[in-house]
Design a protein around this motif. Structure first.
Motif, short mmCIF file in Angstrom:
data_model
loop_
_atom_site.label_atom_id
_atom_site.label_comp_id
_atom_site.label_asym_id
_atom_site.label_seq_id
_atom_site.Cartn_x
_atom_site.Cartn_y
_atom_site.Cartn_z
N ARG A 95 28.91 18.03 39.17
CA ARG A 95 27.61 18.23 39.80
C ARG A 95 26.79 16.97 39.60
O ARG A 95 27.18 16.08 38.84
CB ARG A 95 26.90 19.44 39.19
CG ARG A 95 26.58 19.29 37.72
CD ARG A 95 26.00 20.58 37.12
NE ARG A 95 25.92 20.51 35.69
CZ ARG A 95 24.91 19.98 35.00
NH1 ARG A 95 23.89 19.44 35.64
NH2 ARG A 95 24.93 19.97 33.69
N VAL A 96 25.66 16.90 40.26
CA VAL A 96 24.74 15.77 40.10
C VAL A 96 23.54 16.26 39.30
O VAL A 96 23.00 17.33 39.56
CB VAL A 96 24.30 15.20 41.47
CG1 VAL A 96 23.21 14.17 41.31
CG2 VAL A 96 25.50 14.61 42.20
N ASP A 97 23.15 15.46 38.30
CA ASP A 97 22.00 15.75 37.45
C ASP A 97 21.17 14.48 37.37
O ASP A 97 21.57 13.53 36.70
CB ASP A 97 22.49 16.18 36.07
CG ASP A 97 21.37 16.58 35.13
OD1 ASP A 97 20.24 16.79 35.61
OD2 ASP A 97 21.63 16.68 33.92
N GLY A 98 20.05 14.44 38.11
CA GLY A 98 19.26 13.21 38.18
C GLY A 98 20.06 12.14 38.90
O GLY A 98 20.53 12.34 40.01
N ASP A 99 20.27 11.00 38.22
CA ASP A 99 21.08 9.94 38.83
C ASP A 99 22.50 9.92 38.27
O ASP A 99 23.26 8.98 38.51
CB ASP A 99 20.41 8.57 38.63
CG ASP A 99 20.39 8.12 37.18
OD1 ASP A 99 20.57 8.97 36.28
OD2 ASP A 99 20.19 6.91 36.94
N ALA A 100 22.86 10.97 37.53
CA ALA A 100 24.18 11.02 36.90
C ALA A 100 25.11 12.01 37.59
O ALA A 100 24.68 13.05 38.09
CB ALA A 100 24.04 11.40 35.42
N TYR A 101 26.37 11.66 37.58
CA TYR A 101 27.45 12.50 38.05
C TYR A 101 27.99 13.18 36.79
O TYR A 101 28.59 12.53 35.95
CB TYR A 101 28.48 11.61 38.73
CG TYR A 101 29.77 12.25 39.12
CD1 TYR A 101 29.95 12.76 40.41
CD2 TYR A 101 30.84 12.31 38.25
CE1 TYR A 101 31.16 13.32 40.79
CE2 TYR A 101 32.06 12.86 38.63
CZ TYR A 101 32.20 13.37 39.89
OH TYR A 101 33.40 13.92 40.26
N ARG A 102 27.70 14.47 36.62
CA ARG A 102 28.12 15.20 35.42
C ARG A 102 29.40 15.96 35.70
O ARG A 102 29.55 16.57 36.74
CB ARG A 102 27.05 16.19 35.00
CG ARG A 102 25.87 15.55 34.35
CD ARG A 102 25.16 16.58 33.50
NE ARG A 102 24.58 16.09 32.30
CZ ARG A 102 25.18 15.57 31.25
NH1 ARG A 102 26.45 15.44 31.21
NH2 ARG A 102 24.52 15.17 30.20
N PHE A 103 30.30 15.91 34.74
CA PHE A 103 31.54 16.64 34.88
C PHE A 103 31.94 17.23 33.54
O PHE A 103 31.48 16.80 32.48
CB PHE A 103 32.66 15.73 35.40
CG PHE A 103 33.14 14.77 34.36
CD1 PHE A 103 34.24 15.08 33.57
CD2 PHE A 103 32.48 13.59 34.13
CE1 PHE A 103 34.67 14.22 32.59
CE2 PHE A 103 32.90 12.72 33.15
CZ PHE A 103 34.01 13.04 32.37
N ASP A 104 32.78 18.24 33.60
CA ASP A 104 33.34 18.84 32.40
C ASP A 104 34.74 19.33 32.71
O ASP A 104 35.02 19.77 33.82
CB ASP A 104 32.47 19.99 31.88
CG ASP A 104 32.37 21.12 32.89
OD1 ASP A 104 33.15 22.08 32.79
OD2 ASP A 104 31.50 21.05 33.79
N VAL A 105 35.62 19.20 31.72
CA VAL A 105 37.01 19.62 31.85
C VAL A 105 37.43 20.26 30.54
O VAL A 105 37.13 19.72 29.47
CB VAL A 105 37.95 18.41 32.14
CG1 VAL A 105 39.40 18.87 32.25
CG2 VAL A 105 37.52 17.65 33.37
N ALA A 106 38.09 21.40 30.61
CA ALA A 106 38.67 22.03 29.42
C ALA A 106 40.09 22.48 29.77
O ALA A 106 40.32 23.02 30.85
CB ALA A 106 37.84 23.22 28.97
N VAL A 107 41.02 22.23 28.85
CA VAL A 107 42.42 22.60 29.05
C VAL A 107 42.82 23.58 27.95
O VAL A 107 42.62 23.28 26.76
CB VAL A 107 43.34 21.36 29.01
CG1 VAL A 107 44.80 21.77 29.22
CG2 VAL A 107 42.91 20.33 30.04
N ARG A 108 43.34 24.73 28.36
CA ARG A 108 43.81 25.75 27.42
C ARG A 108 45.27 26.06 27.70
O ARG A 108 45.74 25.95 28.83
CB ARG A 108 43.01 27.05 27.60
CG ARG A 108 41.56 26.95 27.27
CD ARG A 108 40.83 28.30 27.36
NE ARG A 108 41.33 29.25 28.32
CZ ARG A 108 40.93 29.36 29.59
NH1 ARG A 108 40.02 28.55 30.05
NH2 ARG A 108 41.44 30.28 30.39
#
Length: 191
Positions: A160-173
């Motif tokens: 997603r975009v948050d302000g001027d940042a491209y935010r990401f998250d990844v979790a592997v189970r």
């Protein structure tokens, strides 16, 4: 399809063609990134699981050239268009290049993207959320063979975009083991 319509469709990026009208639901910065490509960079934080999951997570990090003793690393991602999709080239710190190819199959909402990196391929659906999206893993393949769900790694990821940042998250189970590895970050367009 007329020649003009075919030319217009060919000018669209793979993401625009795949999403169709839903492409407009994405944040304008995500639209630009998936239309034009570009380079993102910034710090990312890694966490490994506990017990066997932690051992596996640290093993994976070392295989990627990432020091598991450090929590934060610099990531550079180059996103470019290839004939049938997108190419994501990731480099953590000064480690080796890790390449994923994303190939669209069908169209949103019933289609999916196939992310392949080496012998591993994931079939990923997309759920648009607040201008970004969450990947929804549908299948996992190793060297072209489907891995049964009870054995397959499960990836939970989004952007997603948050302000001027491209935010990401990844979790592997992994089944029966739990979390192996997770990382997230706020990247910015690099010049």
């Amino acid at each position: 399809m007329s020649a003009e319509a075919a030319a217009s469709s060919a000018a669209l990026s793979a993401a625009e063609r795949w999403f169709g009208d839903a492409f407009a639901r994405l944040h304008p910065r995500l639209q630009a990134l998936h239309r034009e490509g570009g380079r993102l960079s910034g710090p990312v934080a890694f966490e490994t699981g506990r017990g066997l999951g932690g051992l596996l997570g640290r093993f994976v990090l070392r295989r990627l050239g990432i020091d598991p003793a450090k929590r934060t690393h610099m990531l550079i991602v180059d996103i470019s268009h290839v004939a049938d999709g997108l190419r994501w080239s990731r480099r953590f710190d000064d480690g080796p290049e890790v390449v994923s190819l994303f190939r669209p199959v069908g169209h949103w909402p019933d289609g999916h993207w196939c992310e392949s990196s080496g012998a591993l391929a994931l079939e990923l659906g997309v759920d648009p959320v607040d201008g970004g999206w969450r990947w929804r893993q549908r299948a996992c393949r190793w060297r072209g063979m489907t891995v049964p769900a009870w054995l397959a790694p499960h990836v939970d990821a989004g952007k997603r975009v948050d302000g001027d940042a491209y935010r990401f998250d990844v979790a592997v189970r992994l089944p029966l083991i739990g979390r192996v590895l997770a990382w997230d970050g706020a990247l910015r367009m690099a010049s």
